[in-house]
Write a protein that holds these residues in place. Structure first.
Motif, PDB file in Angstrom:
ATOM      1  N   HIS A  71       0.816  -1.228   0.000  1.00 56.28           N
ATOM      2  CA  HIS A  71       0.000   0.000   0.000  1.00 56.28           C
ATOM      3  C   HIS A  71       0.846   1.273   0.000  1.00 56.28           C
ATOM      4  CE1 HIS A  71      -3.971  -1.911   0.520  1.00 56.28           C
ATOM      5  NE2 HIS A  71      -3.316  -2.825   1.214  1.00 56.28           N
ATOM      6  N   ALA A  90      -3.057  -3.323  -8.239  1.00 54.13           N
ATOM      7  CA  ALA A  90      -2.952  -2.079  -7.481  1.00 54.13           C
ATOM      8  C   ALA A  90      -3.488  -2.269  -6.071  1.00 54.13           C
ATOM      9  CB  ALA A  90      -3.724  -0.980  -8.182  1.00 54.13           C
ATOM     10  N   ILE A 101     -10.011   4.969   1.062  1.00 58.39           N
ATOM     11  CA  ILE A 101     -11.171   4.327   1.689  1.00 58.39           C
ATOM     12  C   ILE A 101     -11.357   4.780   3.139  1.00 58.39           C
ATOM     13  CG2 ILE A 101     -11.194   2.280   0.187  1.00 58.39           C
ATOM     14  CD1 ILE A 101      -9.819   1.847   3.615  1.00 58.39           C
ATOM     15  N   ARG A 123     -17.404  -7.877  -1.888  1.00 57.82           N
ATOM     16  CA  ARG A 123     -16.531  -8.303  -2.984  1.00 57.82           C
ATOM     17  C   ARG A 123     -15.259  -8.918  -2.402  1.00 57.82           C
ATOM     18  NH1 ARG A 123     -12.370  -5.380  -5.264  1.00 57.82           N
ATOM     19  NH2 ARG A 123     -12.777  -3.706  -3.782  1.00 57.82           N
ATOM     20  N   MET A 128      -4.839  -9.637  -1.382  1.00 56.92           N
ATOM     21  CA  MET A 128      -4.666  -8.943  -0.105  1.00 56.92           C
ATOM     22  C   MET A 128      -4.604 -10.056   0.953  1.00 56.92           C
ATOM     23  SD  MET A 128      -5.098  -6.454   2.196  1.00 56.92           S
ATOM     24  CE  MET A 128      -5.702  -6.543   3.864  1.00 56.92           C
ATOM     25  N   CYS A 148      -4.167   3.005  11.232  1.00 56.88           N
ATOM     26  CA  CYS A 148      -4.690   3.321   9.893  1.00 56.88           C
ATOM     27  C   CYS A 148      -5.694   4.471   9.943  1.00 56.88           C
ATOM     28  CB  CYS A 148      -5.355   2.090   9.266  1.00 56.88           C
ATOM     29  SG  CYS A 148      -4.184   0.812   8.805  1.00 56.88           S
TER      30      CYS A 148
HETATM   31  C1  HEC Z   1       0.681  -8.414  -0.884  1.00 54.56           C
HETATM   32  C2  HEC Z   1       0.213  -7.067  -0.918  1.00 54.56           C
HETATM   33  C3  HEC Z   1      -0.643  -6.553   0.227  1.00 54.56           C
HETATM   34  C4  HEC Z   1      -0.367  -6.549   1.570  1.00 54.56           C
HETATM   35  C5  HEC Z   1       0.847  -7.142   2.278  1.00 54.56           C
HETATM   36  C6  HEC Z   1      -1.477  -5.875   2.208  1.00 54.56           C
HETATM   37  N1  HEC Z   1      -2.402  -5.511   1.280  1.00 54.56           N
HETATM   38 FE1  HEC Z   1      -4.182  -4.569   1.644  1.00 54.56          FE
HETATM   39  N2  HEC Z   1      -4.706  -4.832  -0.292  1.00 54.56           N
HETATM   40  C7  HEC Z   1      -3.880  -5.284  -1.295  1.00 54.56           C
HETATM   41  C8  HEC Z   1      -4.602  -5.268  -2.552  1.00 54.56           C
HETATM   42  C9  HEC Z   1      -4.058  -5.700  -3.907  1.00 54.56           C
HETATM   43  C10 HEC Z   1      -5.892  -4.775  -2.267  1.00 54.56           C
HETATM   44  C11 HEC Z   1      -7.029  -4.549  -3.272  1.00 54.56           C
HETATM   45  C12 HEC Z   1      -7.736  -5.840  -3.528  1.00 54.56           C
HETATM   46  C13 HEC Z   1      -8.945  -5.674  -4.406  1.00 54.56           C
HETATM   47  O1  HEC Z   1      -9.465  -4.561  -4.546  1.00 54.56           O
HETATM   48  O2  HEC Z   1      -9.396  -6.687  -4.926  1.00 54.56           O
HETATM   49  C14 HEC Z   1      -5.915  -4.510  -0.826  1.00 54.56           C
HETATM   50  C15 HEC Z   1      -7.031  -4.033  -0.157  1.00 54.56           C
HETATM   51  C16 HEC Z   1      -7.023  -3.594   1.153  1.00 54.56           C
HETATM   52  C17 HEC Z   1      -8.146  -2.975   1.836  1.00 54.56           C
HETATM   53  C18 HEC Z   1      -9.549  -2.792   1.239  1.00 54.56           C
HETATM   54  C19 HEC Z   1      -9.694  -1.511   0.473  1.00 54.56           C
HETATM   55  C20 HEC Z   1     -11.014  -1.416  -0.243  1.00 54.56           C
HETATM   56  O3  HEC Z   1     -10.983  -1.345  -1.478  1.00 54.56           O
HETATM   57  O4  HEC Z   1     -12.075  -1.433   0.403  1.00 54.56           O
HETATM   58  C21 HEC Z   1      -7.722  -2.651   3.101  1.00 54.56           C
HETATM   59  C22 HEC Z   1      -8.527  -1.976   4.179  1.00 54.56           C
HETATM   60  C23 HEC Z   1      -6.347  -3.095   3.213  1.00 54.56           C
HETATM   61  N3  HEC Z   1      -5.954  -3.671   2.016  1.00 54.56           N
HETATM   62  C24 HEC Z   1      -5.557  -2.957   4.345  1.00 54.56           C
HETATM   63  C25 HEC Z   1      -4.309  -3.588   4.529  1.00 54.56           C
HETATM   64  C26 HEC Z   1      -3.582  -3.620   5.781  1.00 54.56           C
HETATM   65  C27 HEC Z   1      -3.988  -2.897   7.050  1.00 54.56           C
HETATM   66  C28 HEC Z   1      -2.482  -4.401   5.568  1.00 54.56           C
HETATM   67  C29 HEC Z   1      -1.449  -4.871   6.572  1.00 54.56           C
HETATM   68  C30 HEC Z   1      -1.934  -5.427   7.815  1.00 54.56           C
HETATM   69  C31 HEC Z   1      -2.510  -4.826   4.167  1.00 54.56           C
HETATM   70  N4  HEC Z   1      -3.630  -4.302   3.576  1.00 54.56           N
HETATM   71  C32 HEC Z   1      -1.553  -5.623   3.565  1.00 54.56           C
HETATM   72  C33 HEC Z   1      -2.588  -5.723  -1.152  1.00 54.56           C
HETATM   73  C34 HEC Z   1      -1.935  -5.905   0.051  1.00 54.56           C
END
Ligand code: HEC
Ligand code: HEC
Length: 292
Positions: A71, A90, A101, A123, A128, A148
């Motif tokens: 992120h 992304a 968000i 969805r 993630m 956050c």
């Molecule tokens: C390997 C990469 C990766 C890591 C590590 C990761 N994320 Fe994500 N995250 C993503 C991706 C890619 C999406 C979008 C997925 C989608 O829209 O289908 C996402 C989506 C999200 C969303 C949802 C956003 C929405 O569209 O509603 C949140 C909240 C979030 N991440 C928080 C976190 C937090 C907090 C952490 C760590 C604890 C974290 N992510 C770690 C890749 C990652």
């Protein structure tokens, strides 16, 4: 004779290509079906602290759990890949700024993404790693949300994710966690507490972040993607089993192994492991050494 061979090779190549196209269409259709599914889970609530110690711990967790690797360091979004065979991957903007968000997320929405791998509209979230976050303790989850929620607002709209053929095929073969929602036991309640004193139990808890790649037994295996190195065994029976604690620390903080080899952070995310505290690395070392 030559013409005959050419004719037959043409027919064989044509047939192979056609079969490949048919299998790929099937794989792609099945994966699209799984990506378009909608999920509903009961809303969960936990108290979210607002003190500076909890927020600082939340920041630390976003570094050691890799949130910032995907992120972005300011959590305002990051592009993980953008090319043809992989696709455009992304990670969204999590701040309260335009395109983020943060402003519309309540505690239950944060918990739904982290614990169940779905967006507030049901969805499934792609790539993630919620299957790693769902086993975090209540304190850790609360501190991540606390951090956050107070992120400085950044205006940035990320492009939507488009999953290319390589990811679809790998997901179909279960070589890549495209849909973590499918890997989660959604009936498991929030883990109340986790051991936070230095030792094997804390190391095991932290090693969830290594398990996607080094496998749950930490013995490694085949490369994670074509063109990548095999994933090494990091237990007592592997190469790092012979390393001193200082050598283990140095490798995880600089990416340079005792043999002097520089690991690439794209393969082994040492930029993430470099953020672990001494207590955390020491616990990981003890846990990995306790495994045969
Ligand atoms: C390997 C990469 C990766 C890591 C590590 C990761 N994320 Fe994500 N995250 C993503 C991706 C890619 C999406 C979008 C997925 C989608 O829209 O289908 C996402 C989506 C999200 C969303 C949802 C956003 C929405 O569209 O509603 C949140 C909240 C979030 N991440 C928080 C976190 C937090 C907090 C952490 C760590 C604890 C974290 N992510 C770690 C890749 C990652
Ligand atoms: C994204 C996948 C991924 C994650 C997550 C990951 N690793 Fe690795 N790790 C690798 C790969 C791939 C290599 C081999 C790199 C190479 O040979 O160039 C490696 C190498 C290593 C090595 C060097 C081993 C040797 O024999 O030289 C150690 C030690 C290690 N990882 C420990 C960890 C620990 C501990 C964690 C969790 C805190 C972790 N890794 C998380 C993929 C990963």
């Amino acid at each position: 004779m030559i013409r005959k061979i050419l004719k037959w090779s043409g027919i064989i190549i044509g047939t192979v290509l056609l079969l490949a196209l048919i299998s790929y269409s099937f794989v792609s259709y099945r994966i699209s079906g799984r990506m378009n599914k909608h999920y509903q889970f009961a809303a969960e609530q936990i108290p979210i602290p607002a003190d500076s110690v909890s927020i600082a711990h939340g920041r630390h967790l976003t570094l050691i759990k890799g949130c910032t690797e995907c992120h972005g360091d300011n959590m305002a979004g990051g592009l993980m890949a953008d090319d043809f065979p992989l696709g455009r991957l992304a990670a969204p903007n999590l701040t309260r700024g335009a395109g983020g968000i943060g402003a519309r997320y309540g505690t239950q929405d944060w918990l739904r993404t982290l614990r169940h791998g779905v967006a507030p509209d049901g969805r499934p979230l792609l790539l993630m790693p919620s299957h790693e976050f769902t086993v975090l303790s209540q304190t850790d989850l609360a501190d991540i949300v606390a951090y956050c929620r107070q992120l400085p607002a950044v205006d940035q709209t990320m492009p939507s994710t488009k999953v290319g053929p390589v990811i679809r095929v790998m997901a179909y073969l279960d070589k890549l966690p495209l849909l973590p929602v499918e890997k989660i036991n959604h009936d498991a309640p929030i883990v109340k507490t986790a051991d936070t004193t230095e030792g094997v139990a804390l190391g095991k808890y932290l090693s969830i972040s290594c398990s996607n790649c080094h496998r749950s037994d930490m013995k490694g295996g085949d490369p994670l993607a074509p063109g990548q190195p095999p994933v090494p065994n990091i237990t007592a029976s592997g190469e790092p089993g012979r390393w001193t604690k200082e050598e283990f620390f140095r490798t995880l903080r600089t990416g340079i192994t005792p043999a002097g080899r520089q690991l690439k952070s794209e393969n082994m995310p040492w930029t993430m492991t470099a953020r672990y505290t001494d207590k955390e690395l020491s616990s990981l070392y003890q846990y990995l050494h306790s495994l045969e």
